[in-house]
Each structure stands twice: as structure tokens, then as C-alpha cells.
Design a protein around this motif. Structure first.
Motif, PDB file in Angstrom:
ATOM      1  N   VAL A 141     -16.979 -57.637  20.854  1.00  0.00           N
ATOM      2  CA  VAL A 141     -17.702 -57.773  21.741  1.00  0.00           C
ATOM      3  C   VAL A 141     -18.869 -57.102  21.857  1.00  0.00           C
ATOM      4  N   GLU A 142     -19.037 -55.722  21.971  1.00  0.00           N
ATOM      5  CA  GLU A 142     -20.656 -55.322  21.151  1.00  0.00           C
ATOM      6  C   GLU A 142     -21.323 -56.059  20.738  1.00  0.00           C
ATOM      7  N   PRO A 143     -21.777 -57.000  19.677  1.00  0.00           N
ATOM      8  CA  PRO A 143     -23.042 -58.476  19.876  1.00  0.00           C
ATOM      9  C   PRO A 143     -23.264 -58.892  20.738  1.00  0.00           C
ATOM     10  N   LEU A 144     -22.047 -59.527  21.779  1.00  0.00           N
ATOM     11  CA  LEU A 144     -22.758 -59.988  22.414  1.00  0.00           C
ATOM     12  C   LEU A 144     -22.983 -59.396  23.390  1.00  0.00           C
ATOM     13  N   GLN A 145     -22.675 -58.206  23.395  1.00  0.00           N
ATOM     14  CA  GLN A 145     -22.939 -57.113  24.771  1.00  0.00           C
ATOM     15  C   GLN A 145     -24.643 -56.987  25.040  1.00  0.00           C
ATOM     16  N   HIS A 146     -24.532 -56.297  23.576  1.00  0.00           N
ATOM     17  CA  HIS A 146     -26.040 -56.416  23.123  1.00  0.00           C
ATOM     18  C   HIS A 146     -26.827 -57.072  23.428  1.00  0.00           C
ATOM     19  N   LEU A 147     -27.056 -58.428  23.242  1.00  0.00           N
ATOM     20  CA  LEU A 147     -27.786 -59.042  23.530  1.00  0.00           C
ATOM     21  C   LEU A 147     -28.251 -59.418  24.912  1.00  0.00           C
ATOM     22  N   ASP A 148     -26.967 -59.112  25.818  1.00  0.00           N
ATOM     23  CA  ASP A 148     -27.646 -59.031  27.104  1.00  0.00           C
ATOM     24  C   ASP A 148     -28.905 -58.507  27.574  1.00  0.00           C
ATOM     25  N   GLN A 149     -28.709 -57.179  26.991  1.00  0.00           N
ATOM     26  CA  GLN A 149     -29.455 -56.095  27.169  1.00  0.00           C
ATOM     27  C   GLN A 149     -30.653 -56.578  26.978  1.00  0.00           C
ATOM     28  N   SER A 150     -31.288 -57.167  25.623  1.00  0.00           N
ATOM     29  CA  SER A 150     -32.777 -57.417  24.880  1.00  0.00           C
ATOM     30  C   SER A 150     -32.822 -58.791  26.143  1.00  0.00           C
ATOM     31  N   ILE A 151     -32.467 -59.788  26.748  1.00  0.00           N
ATOM     32  CA  ILE A 151     -32.742 -59.971  27.406  1.00  0.00           C
ATOM     33  C   ILE A 151     -33.903 -60.208  28.542  1.00  0.00           C
ATOM     34  N   PHE A 152     -33.287 -59.081  29.146  1.00  0.00           N
ATOM     35  CA  PHE A 152     -34.235 -58.444  30.185  1.00  0.00           C
ATOM     36  C   PHE A 152     -35.681 -58.163  29.665  1.00  0.00           C
ATOM     37  N   ARG A 153     -35.573 -57.592  28.771  1.00  0.00           N
ATOM     38  CA  ARG A 153     -36.459 -57.066  27.495  1.00  0.00           C
ATOM     39  C   ARG A 153     -37.715 -57.982  28.103  1.00  0.00           C
ATOM     40  N   ALA A 154     -37.364 -59.666  27.726  1.00  0.00           N
ATOM     41  CA  ALA A 154     -38.506 -60.600  27.856  1.00  0.00           C
ATOM     42  C   ALA A 154     -38.790 -61.021  29.313  1.00  0.00           C
ATOM     43  N   VAL A 155     -37.937 -61.034  30.060  1.00  0.00           N
ATOM     44  CA  VAL A 155     -37.851 -61.414  31.296  1.00  0.00           C
ATOM     45  C   VAL A 155     -38.688 -60.112  32.056  1.00  0.00           C
ATOM     46  N   GLU A 156     -38.635 -59.294  31.877  1.00  0.00           N
ATOM     47  CA  GLU A 156     -39.865 -58.332  32.569  1.00  0.00           C
ATOM     48  C   GLU A 156     -40.697 -58.362  32.564  1.00  0.00           C
ATOM     49  N   ASN A 157     -41.435 -58.411  30.949  1.00  0.00           N
ATOM     50  CA  ASN A 157     -42.656 -58.310  30.269  1.00  0.00           C
ATOM     51  C   ASN A 157     -43.300 -59.695  30.688  1.00  0.00           C
ATOM     52  N   GLY A 158     -42.417 -61.141  30.513  1.00  0.00           N
ATOM     53  CA  GLY A 158     -42.905 -62.451  30.139  1.00  0.00           C
ATOM     54  C   GLY A 158     -43.104 -62.238  29.612  1.00  0.00           C
ATOM     55  N   VAL A 159     -42.535 -61.925  28.151  1.00  0.00           N
ATOM     56  CA  VAL A 159     -43.310 -62.724  27.088  1.00  0.00           C
ATOM     57  C   VAL A 159     -42.278 -63.065  26.057  1.00  0.00           C
ATOM     58  N   PRO A 160     -42.038 -63.903  24.731  1.00  0.00           N
ATOM     59  CA  PRO A 160     -40.250 -64.512  24.305  1.00  0.00           C
ATOM     60  C   PRO A 160     -40.107 -62.714  23.702  1.00  0.00           C
ATOM     61  N   LEU A 161     -39.041 -63.364  22.925  1.00  0.00           N
ATOM     62  CA  LEU A 161     -38.681 -62.483  22.051  1.00  0.00           C
ATOM     63  C   LEU A 161     -37.536 -62.707  20.868  1.00  0.00           C
ATOM     64  N   VAL A 162     -37.609 -62.234  20.014  1.00  0.00           N
ATOM     65  CA  VAL A 162     -36.893 -63.076  18.817  1.00  0.00           C
ATOM     66  C   VAL A 162     -36.342 -61.510  18.246  1.00  0.00           C
TER      67      VAL A 162
END
Length: 582
Positions: free
Chosen positions: A469-490
Motif C-alpha cells: 500500500v506504500e505507493p498509495l500512501q506516498h501519493l497522498d503526501q504529494s497532493i498536499f504540496r500542490a495545495v500548499e503552494n497553489g501550483v500543479p504537480l505531476v
């Protein structure tokens, strides 16, 4: 009479201890269900209630011990992906020791929060008053945010599964991260948990009074109008704040949609080769995976992308001195007809020294190439993973470098990593590369955006944890970096999850037969990139808003409590009529 009281107290003491153990276990289990694989985000809003009740009614060190138990249960369960390393070739004794050691370490921060919170609740008391309102609405959330910041920073940190991350699919609510980071979302969840704990306390008060040990105790007095108003405020203000934040988040999402309509659109191809774990690689596997990488890129090139992204260490070789690796990179860039950003092991020649016994320095890096194969720039990973990319103190004791699991000990990068891509039709895209677990460190994303990046690009290789399940948990961390800075992330991941995340956290991910991991493929997606990021004060203010004040308060309360002998007592908090605690 005293003998009779002792006889009655013994079974009650055992019952009380059993209830406390059950409360700690329940909190640990509920916290675990809030994250993948269960992803029952709603349970986070009440997961802390049992352990909060323990904290409010135990002495600080007792509260810390029970909270550590709750944290240990949660962390052992949520790190269930560690044993996947064994299946992928890792040494099982070290893997299991690492899981238990990391779980115990992370649980210590919940214990630190409990110790400080228990001291606050001794100050707040049992009677209705502004102190209790302040504890629920302000102090407890602040302490929790401080404990998370400390966990994500101390000894290189482990910024994984902060409480707020459980709400990753609650898009309106997580917009709070644009103001106070993921710690702000965590703080609001803690405040609501505190409100629920207060409701449970009030509901249980009559039953607790009947179970009083001494029949001569004074009857419980009912609060007057002012007391009832304060009791209501203690529960209603955190809920009202959460509702307000949800409404404000809805407005921010709607504004982001209008902003995207005016933004430049870039076509980005993300390649997922699904290479096996480094422990199982051989020469034939490397050649086969390089062919997969180039073939998937050639297919993606049919969509005429503006940029192609390969994952971390995707080329399974080193740059810039290895001809076969450079050939694969140039072949991929030519096949796509677009600039190529790829992860690779970088080797730098230097003078022989204690830190470079062979005259070589190694970097986990991202290199940007043009469509014709020229180097356009590079980024060297700043935040390395201990015991994965290096062994602590191995630069001072070179012999330790031989213990690095990948065979080399990496050196952290220092230079700013913002890269630029231009397209023939006009426009330049500023990229902020991140590698592997760097997306769990808010400061790195914030620094990239402040330096001019308008698209965050994560390259990761989670093959060590394939089948977990690690990749799914890892994805969730990434999403917050986009929201915190108001920019998209790939996000280009070796074995998943490969996806694009917009500035408010909406995700478009690569899937095959309902799965997001453990297959090869590619995703070509349109990414709206505005010249000016969506308003996000957190990019400017950082952790000065919540995390740092919370950490300072946590440290102050722990230091003061450690000097106070009474803080060591193990037992319930009781109040005398004169306000003293026993």
C-alpha cells in the motif's frame, strides 16, 4: 472504613486500567483506518477521542505512556508496507527491526503531545470556563501541529501520514493547507476531536459521579447559565470553525477553476516503466527495462507532448560518463520529439578525500535534456533517505559507506533546482523537480515555488515496496504540496502511482484494469500552468503560522513538566475544592 474502601478500589483500579488500555488501542486502530488501505477518512474526526479522554484524566507521564501505546499500534499497522522490502530482496531482520524501530520513534511524538496536553488540561480544570475552551480550540491543535513538525524535521525527519493527510479526498477542507500547510488541516481535525471528547465527558459525567469511591463526596453541582454557555462553546466553536473552513475551501476551488481557464496549457507525458527492485536487477533485466522505457516514450510521442518525464533512476545507469545510459536518454528524447526530464545516478569526479575515498561523489539526480539530446540543466536531490541513500556519519567514517543498500552512498545537493523548458509555439515552463520522498518535505516544494517554479515534478521509484500500500500512501503526501503552494504537480512513478495533480488537489492518474500500480504504461495529460500561482500564503509564511509556534509551546511544556516532580506521578487527575491537584 479504610479497609473497605481499599477492597472496593482494587477491582475499580483494574477496571480503570483495562478501560485505558482499550481506549489507547481503539485510538490506534481508528487512526489506522483513516489512511490507505482502508481510507476511511471520517474515522479521523473521532479517532483521537478515546486517547484524549485518557490524557485529560491522567497525570502527564501516565498520559504519555498510554498515548505512546496508541501511537505504536497505529504506526506498526500503517507501516505494514515495510515487509514488502523482504519480498523484493531486502534482508528480513533489518527490515522488521526498521519497521518496529520507526514505529516506536514516531509513537514518541504522540507521547510528547500527550504529556504537554495533560499539563494543559490540569491548568484548564474540570469546571466550565474559558480555559477549557482555549485548550480545545487553540492549545491542543497547536501542540499537535508542533509534534508533527518535530517528527518531520528531527534527525532528518519522517514526514509521513500527518493527521491532515487522512482528509486528502475532502478537497474543500484541505484548502486550509494553502494557509497553514498540512499542519493546519491536522490542527482542525484535532480541534473537532477535542469537541467530541468534551461532549463524551459531559454525557458520562453523571455515571462517573455514581461510581465515586466515597459516599461522603459532595454532590455534583450543575453549572449555571454562563457555565452551560461555556460548555456549549467548548464543543460548538471547533465545529463552527471546521464548517467555515470547508465553505471557504469551496470558494477557493471555484476560483481555481476560473483561473485555469486563463492559464497556459502544457502537454506532459509521464512514463511508468515498472522496473523491478534494485535488489533483483541483472544485465538482461536492465536492457529489457530500457527497451520498455524507450518504447513507452515513443508511443507517448504520438501525442506531441511539450515535456516527457521519466521516474527516479529510470535509466538504470549513471550520467554523464556512461555511454550506454546516454544513448538510451537521447533515444528516448528523440522518440518523443520533446525535452526529457529523467532521474539518474550522477557521478562527479573529485579529488580523493575522506568523504570520497575513490575520488567520486554520487548524487541522486534529475537531468533535463533537449529533444536532440543536449543537457539543459540538472537537479541534485537535497533530502536523502537515511539507511537507503546513505548511512548516517558515513562521510566521517568512510567504511560505513560500504553498508549502503544500493551500493553507493549519495551526497546531498545544494544548488537551486528550478529548470526551464521552452516550446516552439511560445512560452517557458519553470519546473521544480522533487525526487522520491522529497514530496513529504513541505519546505522543499515551498522553496522551489518561491524560486520561480510553476510546476512541481516528482520522480519516484517505489519498487522497493511493490505489491504493498506504500505507493498509495506516498501519493497522498504529494497532493498536499500542490495545495500548499497553489501550483500543479505531476508525478512520474516507476511502478505507480503516476498522475497529475492540479493546484487544489484534484488528481488524474494512470490506471490499468482498475489498478494504479505494478504495471508499465504512460499518461499524457494537459496541465494548466498559470504565470501566477493560486493564492497560497503558506508559500510565503511557511511554518511560522502554526508549526513553529506549536513546536515551541510543546518544547516549553515538556521542559517545564520534566522539572516538576509532580509530573512523574502515575494516576488520575483529581481536583480539590481549593483548585489544587492531587
Amino acid at each position: 472504613m479504610n479497609a473497605q474502601c481499599l477492597t472496593l478500589n482494587a477491582p475499580r483500579s483494574r477496571c480503570r486500567r483495562g478501560l485505558i488500555v482499550a481506549a489507547a488501542a481503539l485510538s490506534g486502530i481508528l487512526l489506522w483506518t483513516a489512511f490507505p488501505p482502508s481510507s476511511q477518512a471520517d474515522s479521523a474526526w473521532m479517532a483521537l477521542v478515546p486517547v484524549m479522554l485518557v490524557i485529560r484524566h491522567c497525570a502527564p507521564r501516565a498520559a504519555a505512556g498510554w498515548a505512546w501505546l496508541a501511537g505504536l499500534i497505529f504506526w506498526v499497522a500503517t507501516l505494514s508496507w515495510f515487509p514488502a522490502i523482504i519480498k523484493n530482496g531486502g534482508p528480513w531482520p533489518l527490515v522488521l527491526l526498521g519497521q518496529l524501530g520507526l514505529a516506536a520513534w514516531c509513537a514518541a511524538f504522540l507521547a510528547a503531545y500527550a504529556f504537554a496536553s495533560s499539563r494543559v488540561w490540569r491548568w484548564a480544570g474540570r469546571s466550565p470556563g474559558w480555559r477549557r475552551v482555549c485548550a480545545v480550540l487553540c492549545v491542543d491543535p497547536l501542540l499537535w501541529a508542533g509534534s508533527e513538525l518535530a517528527r518531520g524535521w528531527l534527525f532528518s525527519g519522517f514526514a509521513w501520514n500527518f493527521l491532515g493527510v487522512s482528509q486528502v479526498n475532502n478537497l474543500p477542507f484541505i484548502q486550509v493547507a494553502s494557509v497553514a500547510g498540512v499542519y493546519g488541516v491536522s490542527a482542525l481535525v484535532v480541534a473537532v476531536n477535542g469537541a467530541v471528547a468534551s461532549i463524551v465527558e459531559r454525557a458520562a459525567a453523571p455515571f462517573a459521579a455514581r461510581l465515586a469511591v466515597s459516599a461522603s463526596e459532595a454532590p455534583v453541582t450543575r453549572p449555571g447559565v454562563g457555565g452551560r454557555l461555556l460548555l456549549s462553546s467548548e464543543s460548538m466553536l471547533p465545529v463552527a470553525l471546521a464548517v467555515f473552513c470547508w465553505y471557504w475551501g469551496m470558494q477557493r476551488i471555484q476560483y481555481a477553476r476560473r483561473l485555469n481557464d486563463q492559464a497556459a496549457v502544457w502537454h506532459v507525458a509521464l512514463v511508468q516503466p515498472n522496473s523491478p527492485c534494485v535488489f533483483t536487477l541483472d544485465d538482461d533485466t536492465v536492457r529489457n527495462q530500457q527497451e520498455v522505457l524507450v518504447n513507452q516514450t515513443r508511443l507517448a510521442g504520438a501525442a506531441r507532448p511539450d515535456l516527457v518525464v521519466w521516474p527516479e533512476t529510470a535509466v538504470l545507469g549513471s550520467v554523464p560518463y556512461e555511454p550506454d545510459t546516454l544513448r538510451v536518454i537521447r533515444e528516448g528524447a528523440a522518440a518523443a520529439g520533446a525535452p526529457l526530464l529523467t532521474g539518474a545516478l550522477e557521478i562527479e569526479r573529485t579529488t580523493v578525500s575522506s568523504t570520497a575515498p575513490q575520488g567520486l561523489l554520487y548524487y541522486n539526480a534529475a537531468w533535463l535534456y533537449s529533444a536532440t539530446g543536449e543537457v539543459l540543466g540538472r537537479y541534485r536531490k537535497h533530502h536523502l533517505v537515511p539507511f537507503g541513500e546513505y548511512i548516517p556519519l558515513d562521510k566521517r567514517v568512510p567504511a560505513l559507506q560500504r553498508l549502503a543498500p544500493t551500493g553507493v552512498s549519495c551526497t546531498p545537493g545544494r544548488d537551486s533546482g528550478v529548470l526551464h523548458v521552452a516550446r516552439a509555439s511560445g512560452g517557458t515552463l519553470a519546473l521544480g523537480p522533487l525526487i522520491c520522498f522529497e514530496d513529504t518535505v513541505p519546505a522543499l516544494s515551498r522553496a522551489a515555488v518561491r524560486a520561480g517554479a510553476r510546476l512541481l515534478v516528482l520522480m519516484t521509484n517505489d519498487a522497493w515496496f511493490n505489491g504493498s500500500v506504500e505507493p498509495l500512501q506516498h501519493l497522498d503526501q504529494s497532493i498536499f504540496r500542490a495545495v500548499e503552494n497553489g501550483v500543479p504537480l505531476v508525478r512520474a512513478a516507476n511502478s505507480g502511482v503516476t498522475c497529475a495533480v492540479d493546484a487544489v488537489g484534484r488528481v488524474m492518474r494512470l490506471e490499468s484494469k482498475g489498478k494504479a500500480t505494478d504495471f508499465d504504461g504512460f499518461l499524457v495529460t494537459q496541465v494548466a500552468v498559470a504565470d501566477t500561482p493560486l493564492a497560497a500564503p503558506y508559500t510565503r509564511w511557511g511554518d511560522r503560522v502554526l508549526g513553529l509556534p506549536g513546536a515551541a509551546l510543546l518544547l516549553a511544556l515538556m521542559a517545564a513538566g520534566a522539572r516538576r516532580p509532580g509530573a512523574a506521578r502515575m494516576g488520575p487527575v483529581e481536583e480539590r475544592t481549593d483548585g489544587e491537584e492531587t
